[in-house]
Design an enzyme around this catalytic site. Structure first.
Site, PDB file in Angstrom:
ATOM      1  N   LYS A  22       0.843  -1.219   0.000  1.00  0.00           N
ATOM      2  CA  LYS A  22       0.000   0.000   0.000  1.00  0.00           C
ATOM      3  C   LYS A  22       0.869   1.257   0.000  1.00  0.00           C
ATOM      4  O   LYS A  22       0.664   2.168  -0.786  1.00  0.00           O
ATOM      5  CB  LYS A  22      -0.896  -0.003   1.241  1.00  0.00           C
ATOM      6  CG  LYS A  22      -1.559   1.334   1.497  1.00  0.00           C
ATOM      7  CD  LYS A  22      -2.415   1.318   2.742  1.00  0.00           C
ATOM      8  CE  LYS A  22      -1.766   1.840   3.986  1.00  0.00           C
ATOM      9  NZ  LYS A  22      -1.520   3.279   4.034  1.00  0.00           N
ATOM     10  N   ASN A  23       1.853   1.298   0.900  1.00  0.00           N
ATOM     11  CA  ASN A  23       2.631   2.531   1.044  1.00  0.00           C
ATOM     12  C   ASN A  23       3.574   2.779  -0.133  1.00  0.00           C
ATOM     13  O   ASN A  23       4.172   3.845  -0.229  1.00  0.00           O
ATOM     14  CB  ASN A  23       3.430   2.523   2.362  1.00  0.00           C
ATOM     15  CG  ASN A  23       2.518   2.772   3.548  1.00  0.00           C
ATOM     16  OD1 ASN A  23       1.335   3.052   3.383  1.00  0.00           O
ATOM     17  ND2 ASN A  23       3.081   2.671   4.752  1.00  0.00           N
ATOM     18  N   CYS A 116      -4.826  13.293  12.675  1.00  0.00           N
ATOM     19  CA  CYS A 116      -5.487  12.012  12.484  1.00  0.00           C
ATOM     20  C   CYS A 116      -5.349  11.250  13.790  1.00  0.00           C
ATOM     21  O   CYS A 116      -4.684  11.718  14.716  1.00  0.00           O
ATOM     22  CB  CYS A 116      -4.878  11.242  11.326  1.00  0.00           C
ATOM     23  SG  CYS A 116      -3.273  10.591  11.697  1.00  0.00           S
ATOM     24  N   ARG A 121       0.561  14.922  12.835  1.00  0.00           N
ATOM     25  CA  ARG A 121       1.090  14.683  11.486  1.00  0.00           C
ATOM     26  C   ARG A 121       1.085  15.917  10.577  1.00  0.00           C
ATOM     27  O   ARG A 121       0.417  15.950   9.550  1.00  0.00           O
ATOM     28  CB  ARG A 121       0.330  13.536  10.820  1.00  0.00           C
ATOM     29  CG  ARG A 121       0.567  12.231  11.525  1.00  0.00           C
ATOM     30  CD  ARG A 121      -0.204  11.107  10.901  1.00  0.00           C
ATOM     31  NE  ARG A 121       0.516  10.439   9.839  1.00  0.00           N
ATOM     32  CZ  ARG A 121       0.066   9.333   9.248  1.00  0.00           C
ATOM     33  NH1 ARG A 121      -1.066   8.812   9.586  1.00  0.00           N
ATOM     34  NH2 ARG A 121       0.774   8.767   8.296  1.00  0.00           N
ATOM     35  N   ASP A 304       4.801   1.057  11.978  1.00  0.00           N
ATOM     36  CA  ASP A 304       3.628   0.341  11.460  1.00  0.00           C
ATOM     37  C   ASP A 304       3.558  -1.115  11.935  1.00  0.00           C
ATOM     38  O   ASP A 304       2.574  -1.808  11.661  1.00  0.00           O
ATOM     39  CB  ASP A 304       3.612   0.383   9.919  1.00  0.00           C
ATOM     40  CG  ASP A 304       3.195   1.755   9.400  1.00  0.00           C
ATOM     41  OD1 ASP A 304       2.752   2.594  10.197  1.00  0.00           O
ATOM     42  OD2 ASP A 304       3.316   1.979   8.174  1.00  0.00           O
ATOM     43  N   ARG A 396      -8.376  -0.567   4.809  1.00  0.00           N
ATOM     44  CA  ARG A 396      -7.550   0.431   4.118  1.00  0.00           C
ATOM     45  C   ARG A 396      -6.194  -0.151   3.743  1.00  0.00           C
ATOM     46  O   ARG A 396      -5.583   0.285   2.766  1.00  0.00           O
ATOM     47  CB  ARG A 396      -7.304   1.646   5.027  1.00  0.00           C
ATOM     48  CG  ARG A 396      -8.518   2.525   5.216  1.00  0.00           C
ATOM     49  CD  ARG A 396      -8.111   3.773   5.946  1.00  0.00           C
ATOM     50  NE  ARG A 396      -6.892   4.300   5.371  1.00  0.00           N
ATOM     51  CZ  ARG A 396      -5.973   4.984   6.039  1.00  0.00           C
ATOM     52  NH1 ARG A 396      -6.151   5.265   7.308  1.00  0.00           N
ATOM     53  NH2 ARG A 396      -4.890   5.416   5.442  1.00  0.00           N
TER      54      ARG A 396
HETATM   55  C1  UD1 Z   1       4.332   7.122   6.147  1.00  0.00           C
HETATM   56  C2  UD1 Z   1       3.464   5.879   6.006  1.00  0.00           C
HETATM   57  C3  UD1 Z   1       2.942   5.434   7.366  1.00  0.00           C
HETATM   58  C4  UD1 Z   1       4.118   5.252   8.335  1.00  0.00           C
HETATM   59  C5  UD1 Z   1       5.002   6.494   8.357  1.00  0.00           C
HETATM   60  C6  UD1 Z   1       6.261   6.298   9.208  1.00  0.00           C
HETATM   61  C7  UD1 Z   1       2.498   6.110   3.798  1.00  0.00           C
HETATM   62  C8  UD1 Z   1       1.293   6.360   2.959  1.00  0.00           C
HETATM   63  N1  UD1 Z   1       2.350   6.186   5.122  1.00  0.00           N
HETATM   64  O1  UD1 Z   1       3.505   8.161   6.670  1.00  0.00           O
HETATM   65  O2  UD1 Z   1       2.243   4.197   7.202  1.00  0.00           O
HETATM   66  O3  UD1 Z   1       3.602   5.009   9.625  1.00  0.00           O
HETATM   67  O4  UD1 Z   1       5.425   6.833   7.030  1.00  0.00           O
HETATM   68  O5  UD1 Z   1       6.982   5.205   8.768  1.00  0.00           O
HETATM   69  O6  UD1 Z   1       3.556   5.804   3.282  1.00  0.00           O
HETATM   70  N2  UD1 Z   1       6.288  15.035  10.373  1.00  0.00           N
HETATM   71  C9  UD1 Z   1       6.394  16.378  10.625  1.00  0.00           C
HETATM   72  N3  UD1 Z   1       6.392  17.260   9.578  1.00  0.00           N
HETATM   73  C10 UD1 Z   1       6.287  16.840   8.277  1.00  0.00           C
HETATM   74  C11 UD1 Z   1       6.179  15.460   8.025  1.00  0.00           C
HETATM   75  C12 UD1 Z   1       6.190  14.583   9.092  1.00  0.00           C
HETATM   76  O7  UD1 Z   1       6.493  16.797  11.781  1.00  0.00           O
HETATM   77  O8  UD1 Z   1       6.285  17.683   7.374  1.00  0.00           O
HETATM   78  C13 UD1 Z   1       6.267  14.074  11.499  1.00  0.00           C
HETATM   79  C14 UD1 Z   1       4.913  13.337  11.582  1.00  0.00           C
HETATM   80  O9  UD1 Z   1       3.975  14.106  12.323  1.00  0.00           O
HETATM   81  C15 UD1 Z   1       5.299  12.053  12.264  1.00  0.00           C
HETATM   82  C16 UD1 Z   1       6.712  11.786  11.743  1.00  0.00           C
HETATM   83  O10 UD1 Z   1       7.194  13.026  11.229  1.00  0.00           O
HETATM   84  O11 UD1 Z   1       5.344  12.213  13.660  1.00  0.00           O
HETATM   85  C17 UD1 Z   1       6.767  10.733  10.646  1.00  0.00           C
HETATM   86  O12 UD1 Z   1       5.964  11.135   9.560  1.00  0.00           O
HETATM   87  P1  UD1 Z   1       6.240  10.685   8.050  1.00  0.00           P
HETATM   88  O13 UD1 Z   1       7.522   9.959   7.973  1.00  0.00           O
HETATM   89  O14 UD1 Z   1       6.073  11.890   7.185  1.00  0.00           O
HETATM   90  O15 UD1 Z   1       5.054   9.677   7.796  1.00  0.00           O
HETATM   91  P2  UD1 Z   1       3.995   9.681   6.625  1.00  0.00           P
HETATM   92  O16 UD1 Z   1       4.658   9.925   5.321  1.00  0.00           O
HETATM   93  O17 UD1 Z   1       2.822  10.510   6.998  1.00  0.00           O
END
Ligand code: UD1
Length: 418
Positions: A22-23, A116, A121, A304, A396
């Site tokens: 999925k990711n 969420c 996030r 995850d 999902r």
């Molecule tokens: C992706 C995965 C999700 C997984 C996560 C971490 C997908 C669709 N989802 O989510 O399943 O749990 O990686 O491995 O691939 N953060 C910030 N600012 C930003 C971006 C992130 O503060 O601009 C923080 C987030 O709030 C969170 C952490 O960084 O606490 C990790 O987020 P991120 O690595 O961006 O995860 P996702 O891409 O949302």
């Protein structure tokens, strides 16, 4: 709305095949926006998030067709460069259209995702990165409005190795003028899959999988056909199911190279894992040993898999500790596990679990995707019946998980909730 009824206590035995990730597929579908014409992606899991992504692309004027694990995306008639709130609200990964839209059409309007269940996030790092490439970003009425004359390559260092942020920047930089250097980039295997996909379209990306990614912008990318990598989290969930039921399960088609931290922790529980190519044979005899886990960006232990590990630790022979460092609110499964008799104490981002010999079946509520998987695992080893509500969260990210577990001997049924 469907729910699961799980009758616990059966040892799992047999073979199960892992689907496409999925990711990985969601960013690939967004990357189709970087080109004009028909992109074809194979090995696509039949998941709600994939269908939502098709809807999102269609809302912009693309046409999509998803059948037999293959998705076709034709972007020839793209006419709208917006991702509206209703779709972004359903699926945060919708924000990944931002980078490709900006790179190819010089404009994008995307709803801010908001919080969420598992945490705030934010996407501040995505936005700062795009600004470094020359985007002008305004936040108005809950939307990100981004424009540019032409994105230009730059060096950008992430404060934190965000997965989505790295993906958005790679896609934006793929069509930039000049070279982009991303430092402290996320190293997840799904990032490598995205880079390979864009390179197959004629892109020039190197270093994906390390924390330093170099993208030489190209003028144009061509549509391609690509098979998505398999899902390391689904694979890990099935291995956990084998261990928790003291079973013997051959989990086929695992992306083992991207699962080192998880496989190492599974071994520490006392499970025997035999790796044959991309297949993992898991065999568990004797008590489950308690283990400590700290979630971290890849190559550390993935957040995850944290909830599934907690289910495992709830029936381990001793005391385990889990520290969640990636998301700030990812222990919602704890109160549900407690309803099943688990002994877990949480303080901030730490959970201490004292394993019990057995859990007790109970009515429980799935709160997010991976929490749902944790409850399924717990249900498999509980005495009596576990009723899991709100399994739309599970749908999902797992394709008909009950149909994969049933042939292994699990007693799990999907029923429509009245
Ligand atoms: C992706 C995965 C999700 C997984 C996560 C971490 C997908 C669709 N989802 O989510 O399943 O749990 O990686 O491995 O691939 N953060 C910030 N600012 C930003 C971006 C992130 O503060 O601009 C923080 C987030 O709030 C969170 C952490 O960084 O606490 C990790 O987020 P991120 O690595 O961006 O995860 P996702 O891409 O949302």
């Amino acid at each position: 709305m469907d729910k699961f009824i799980v009758f616990g206590g059966n040892r799992l035995e047999g073979e199960v095949e892992v689907n496409g990730a999925k990711n990985a597929v969601l960013p690939l579908m967004c990357a189709a926006l970087l080109t004009r014409g028909e992109t074809i992606i194979d090995n696509v899991p039949n998941l709600r998030d994939v269908r939502t992504m098709c809807q999102l692309l269609e809302s912009m004027g693309a046409s999509t067709h998803f059948e037999n694990r293959t998705v076709h995306i034709d972007t020839s008639a793209l006419e709208k460069f917006e991702a509206d709130y209703e779709l972004v609200r359903k699926m945060r990964a919708s924000v990944l259209v931002l980078g490709p839209l900006l790179a190819r059409y010089n404009k994008a309007k995307v709803s801010l995702p908001g919080g969420c269940a598992i945490g705030a996030r934010p996407i501040d790092l995505h936005l700062r990165g795009l600004e470094a490439l020359g985007a002008n970003i305004d936040l108005k009425g809950g939307y990100i409005e981004a424009t540019c004359e032409q994105l230009t390559g730059a060096s950008y260092r992430f404060d934190y190795p965000t997965v989505g942020g790295t993906e958005n920047l790679i896609m934006a930089a793929a069509l930039c003028k000049g070279r982009t250097i991303l430092e402290n980039a996320a190293r997840e295997p799904e990032i490598v899959d995205l880079a390979n996909f864009i390179n197959a379209m004629g892109g020039n990306i190197s270093g994906a999988g390390s924390d330093l990614i170099v993208i030489e912008g190209v003028e144009e990318l061509k549509p391609t056909r690509y098979s998505v990598m398999s899902d390391r989290i689904e694979a890990g969930t099935f291995i956990a199911a084998g261990i928790i039921t003291k079973g013997e399960v051959l989990v086929k088609n695992c992306p083992v190279d991207g699962m080192k931290a998880v496989l190492e922790r599974f071994r520490a529980t006392g499970a025997q894992l035999t790796i044959q190519g991309n297949d993992v044979l898991v065999k568990m005899e004797g008590p489950i040993q308690p283990i400590d886990i700290r979630t971290q960006p890849h190559p550390g232990f993935p957040t995850d898999m944290q909830a599934q590990m907690m289910a495992l630790m709830s029936v381990a022979d001793g005391r385990s500790a889990i520290s969640e460092t990636v998301f700030e609110n990812r222990f919602m499964h704890v109160s549900e596990l407690r309803r099943m008799g688990a002994d877990i104490i949480c303080e901030g981002s730490m959970a201490v679990i004292r394993g019990k010999e057995r859990l007790e079946g109970a009515p429980v509520m799935a709160t997010d995707l991976r929490a749902s998987a944790c409850l399924v695992l717990a249900g498999l080893v509980s005495r009596g019946v576990t009723e899991i509500r709100r399994i739309y969260h599970l749908d999902r990210g797992y394709e008909r998980i009950e149909e994969k577990l049933q042939p292994l001997g699990a007693k799990i049924q999907r029923v429509a909730e009245s």
